[in-house]
Design a protein around this motif. Structure first.
Motif, PDB file in Angstrom:
ATOM      1  N   ALA A 167       0.974  -1.201  -0.224  1.00 40.20           N
ATOM      2  CA  ALA A 167      -0.055  -0.044   0.152  1.00 40.20           C
ATOM      3  C   ALA A 167       0.863   1.210   0.141  1.00 40.20           C
ATOM      4  CB  ALA A 167      -0.937  -0.022   1.134  1.00 40.20           C
ATOM      5  N   ASP A 168       1.969   1.272   0.161  1.00 39.55           N
ATOM      6  CA  ASP A 168       2.965   2.374   0.003  1.00 39.55           C
ATOM      7  C   ASP A 168       3.591   2.506  -1.378  1.00 39.55           C
ATOM      8  OD1 ASP A 168       5.140   4.077   0.447  1.00 39.55           O
ATOM      9  OD2 ASP A 168       6.047   3.200   2.341  1.00 39.55           O
ATOM     10  N   PRO A 169       3.259   3.442  -2.006  1.00 41.39           N
ATOM     11  CA  PRO A 169       3.654   3.551  -3.481  1.00 41.39           C
ATOM     12  C   PRO A 169       4.976   3.867  -3.600  1.00 41.39           C
ATOM     13  CG  PRO A 169       2.461   5.457  -2.860  1.00 41.39           C
ATOM     14  CD  PRO A 169       2.175   4.509  -1.711  1.00 41.39           C
ATOM     15  N   SER A 170       5.897   4.349  -2.697  1.00 43.54           N
ATOM     16  CA  SER A 170       7.263   4.389  -2.755  1.00 43.54           C
ATOM     17  C   SER A 170       7.970   3.255  -2.884  1.00 43.54           C
ATOM     18  CB  SER A 170       7.552   5.395  -1.564  1.00 43.54           C
ATOM     19  OG  SER A 170       7.604   4.611  -0.377  1.00 43.54           O
ATOM     20  N   LEU A 171       7.395   1.726  -2.376  1.00 42.99           N
ATOM     21  CA  LEU A 171       8.270   0.585  -2.112  1.00 42.99           C
ATOM     22  C   LEU A 171       8.120   0.026  -3.567  1.00 42.99           C
ATOM     23  CD1 LEU A 171       8.058  -0.100   1.594  1.00 42.99           C
ATOM     24  CD2 LEU A 171       9.455   1.017   0.528  1.00 42.99           C
ATOM     25  N   PRO A 172       9.230  -0.645  -3.906  1.00 42.24           N
ATOM     26  CA  PRO A 172       9.010  -1.603  -5.182  1.00 42.24           C
ATOM     27  C   PRO A 172       8.353  -2.791  -4.683  1.00 42.24           C
ATOM     28  CG  PRO A 172      11.357  -1.785  -3.973  1.00 42.24           C
ATOM     29  CD  PRO A 172      10.678  -0.633  -3.289  1.00 42.24           C
ATOM     30  N   ARG A 173       7.837  -3.568  -5.593  1.00 42.89           N
ATOM     31  CA  ARG A 173       6.984  -4.758  -5.616  1.00 42.89           C
ATOM     32  C   ARG A 173       8.236  -5.959  -5.721  1.00 42.89           C
ATOM     33  NH1 ARG A 173       4.833  -1.692  -3.799  1.00 42.89           N
ATOM     34  NH2 ARG A 173       2.980  -0.528  -4.415  1.00 42.89           N
ATOM     35  N   ARG A 174       8.193  -6.745  -4.794  1.00 42.33           N
ATOM     36  CA  ARG A 174       8.791  -7.857  -4.854  1.00 42.33           C
ATOM     37  C   ARG A 174       8.284  -9.027  -4.858  1.00 42.33           C
ATOM     38  NH1 ARG A 174      14.019  -6.346  -2.604  1.00 42.33           N
ATOM     39  NH2 ARG A 174      14.237  -4.347  -3.544  1.00 42.33           N
ATOM     40  N   ARG A 175       8.732 -10.271  -5.287  1.00 42.94           N
ATOM     41  CA  ARG A 175       8.280 -11.787  -5.095  1.00 42.94           C
ATOM     42  C   ARG A 175       9.245 -12.750  -5.068  1.00 42.94           C
ATOM     43  NH1 ARG A 175       3.566 -12.373 -10.188  1.00 42.94           N
ATOM     44  NH2 ARG A 175       2.406 -10.530  -9.340  1.00 42.94           N
ATOM     45  N   VAL A 176       8.983 -13.913  -4.470  1.00 44.86           N
ATOM     46  CA  VAL A 176       9.949 -14.904  -4.401  1.00 44.86           C
ATOM     47  C   VAL A 176      10.572 -15.174  -5.700  1.00 44.86           C
ATOM     48  CG1 VAL A 176      10.382 -17.332  -3.700  1.00 44.86           C
ATOM     49  CG2 VAL A 176       8.884 -15.853  -2.152  1.00 44.86           C
ATOM     50  N   SER A 177      11.843 -15.023  -5.939  1.00 52.62           N
ATOM     51  CA  SER A 177      12.677 -15.358  -7.379  1.00 52.62           C
ATOM     52  C   SER A 177      12.886 -16.900  -7.425  1.00 52.62           C
ATOM     53  CB  SER A 177      13.543 -14.355  -7.409  1.00 52.62           C
ATOM     54  OG  SER A 177      14.406 -14.734  -6.394  1.00 52.62           O
ATOM     55  N   ALA A 178      13.237 -17.452  -6.422  1.00 55.07           N
ATOM     56  CA  ALA A 178      13.582 -18.814  -6.475  1.00 55.07           C
ATOM     57  C   ALA A 178      12.934 -19.796  -5.485  1.00 55.07           C
ATOM     58  CB  ALA A 178      15.211 -19.187  -6.503  1.00 55.07           C
ATOM     59  N   ARG A 179      12.102 -20.664  -5.886  1.00 55.46           N
ATOM     60  CA  ARG A 179      11.664 -21.815  -4.757  1.00 55.46           C
ATOM     61  C   ARG A 179      12.463 -22.595  -4.023  1.00 55.46           C
ATOM     62  NH1 ARG A 179       5.578 -21.496  -7.696  1.00 55.46           N
ATOM     63  NH2 ARG A 179       5.450 -19.469  -7.921  1.00 55.46           N
ATOM     64  N   ASP A 180      12.526 -22.858  -2.946  1.00 54.95           N
ATOM     65  CA  ASP A 180      13.243 -23.881  -2.268  1.00 54.95           C
ATOM     66  C   ASP A 180      12.384 -24.892  -1.764  1.00 54.95           C
ATOM     67  OD1 ASP A 180      14.758 -24.987  -0.541  1.00 54.95           O
ATOM     68  OD2 ASP A 180      15.673 -23.473   0.464  1.00 54.95           O
ATOM     69  N   TRP A 181      12.098 -25.620  -2.757  1.00 51.72           N
ATOM     70  CA  TRP A 181      11.114 -26.810  -2.397  1.00 51.72           C
ATOM     71  C   TRP A 181      11.817 -27.869  -1.565  1.00 51.72           C
ATOM     72  CZ3 TRP A 181       6.484 -27.467  -4.043  1.00 51.72           C
ATOM     73  CH2 TRP A 181       5.915 -26.939  -5.089  1.00 51.72           C
ATOM     74  N   ARG A 182      12.795 -27.849  -1.137  1.00 56.56           N
ATOM     75  CA  ARG A 182      13.643 -28.857  -0.401  1.00 56.56           C
ATOM     76  C   ARG A 182      13.188 -28.295   1.076  1.00 56.56           C
ATOM     77  NH1 ARG A 182      19.501 -30.807  -2.165  1.00 56.56           N
ATOM     78  NH2 ARG A 182      18.924 -31.792  -4.135  1.00 56.56           N
TER      79      ARG A 182
END
Length: 284
Positions: A167-182
């Motif tokens: 909800a803070d427009p000054s912050l970038p959007r991030r997602r999990v880039s690599a999934r650690d299935w183990r």
């Protein structure tokens, strides 16, 4: 309650309650305080906290002054007040108002966002209809009669922190880039075999080698749910099996890792749309 930093021109937060005003507090939880309150008129003089105050108005109109402006919160809207910001509170109509609120140590929000190196989020508008914020705060405020489990608390903190950041427009959007299935599989195996100890974040960290917030993000990215939600569903699986074996509802609840029968019943109804007692009575 959270530390109140008094505004020098006012007597601060303390006040006598008129008939019909009340406050009730949930059991203590490290870094979080949960409260429900009702006020018919004037509620609080100008004051400020050293925490985030994040709540939901449930009845009436909640009026207040914040950052030099008059504001109003209606039922269902989320209220976000930042640390060290002066505000007051009063009813916007003669019928009064009721709300539930969560006071959060800002250090916990920082920790939940540390993996992404975010600063503390800041929302310019204190009243919001943001669905993600509503979805993040409601689980913390639903069951004020019992303490939060540790993994449950951590998930609430992560969801709140990420909702505030989104909800803070000054912050970038991030997602999990690599999934650690183990790590996620290790977490799932641990939760499957430890319906009571699975609520302890330190035990999950030791089992997976990931920090609690990193693990929660990985779990959600891989399985589409949180470690706590997964744990609750495995508890419900066991409770249903025990009930079918003829165990009492109290025994089924406690042996499955729930705090008590009412705790199990609330989750059972959410998951299956009926109470465990009714469910048990359907078998012939």
């Amino acid at each position: 309650m959270p530390t109140v930093l008094e505004h020098k021109s006012t007597p601060g937060l303390e006040r006598s309650c008129r008939q019909g005003d009340w406050i009730r507090a949930a059991p203590a939880c490290q870094g979080l305080e949960r409260i429900e309150a009702r006020f018919l008129g004037h509620a609080f003089d100008p004051h400020r906290h050293d925490t985030y105050a994040i709540g939901v108005t449930t009845q009436g109109v909640q009026s207040f002054r914040y950052r030099g402006r008059a504001e109003q919160s209606l039922p269902g809207q989320v209220l976000v007040l930042h640390p060290d910001e002066i505000h007051d509170g009063h009813a916007g109509t003669e019928t009064g108002f009721r709300y539930r609120i969560l006071y959060v140590d800002p250090g916990l929000i920082h920790d939940a966002l540390a993996e992404w190196r975010y600063p503390l989020p800041f929302l310019r508008e204190p009243v919001s209809d943001d669905r993600r914020l509503v979805a993040a705060v409601l689980p913390a405020l639903e069951e004020l009669d019992r303490p939060l489990e540790e993994v449950e608390r951590d998930q609430i903190l992560l969801d709140l922190a990420e909702a505030l950041a989104a909800a803070d427009p000054s912050l970038p959007r991030r997602r999990v880039s690599a999934r650690d299935w183990r790590a996620v599989e290790r977490a799932r195996d641990f939760l499957d075999g430890n319906l009571r100890q699975g609520s302890r974040s330190a035990a999950l960290e030791a089992a997976t080698g990931l920090g609690r917030y990193a693990l929660a993000r990985q779990f959600r990215a891989c399985l589409g749910t949180s470690p706590y939600r997964y744990l609750v569903m495995r508890r419900l699986d066991r409770a249903r099996a025990l009930i079918q074996q003829g165990r009492s509802l109290v025994e089924a609840a406690l042996d499955s890792g729930f705090a008590d029968q009412s705790h199990m019943t609330r989750h059972f109804r959410k998951a299956y749309g009926l109470t465990p007692k009714r469910w048990a009575g359907l078998f012939v």
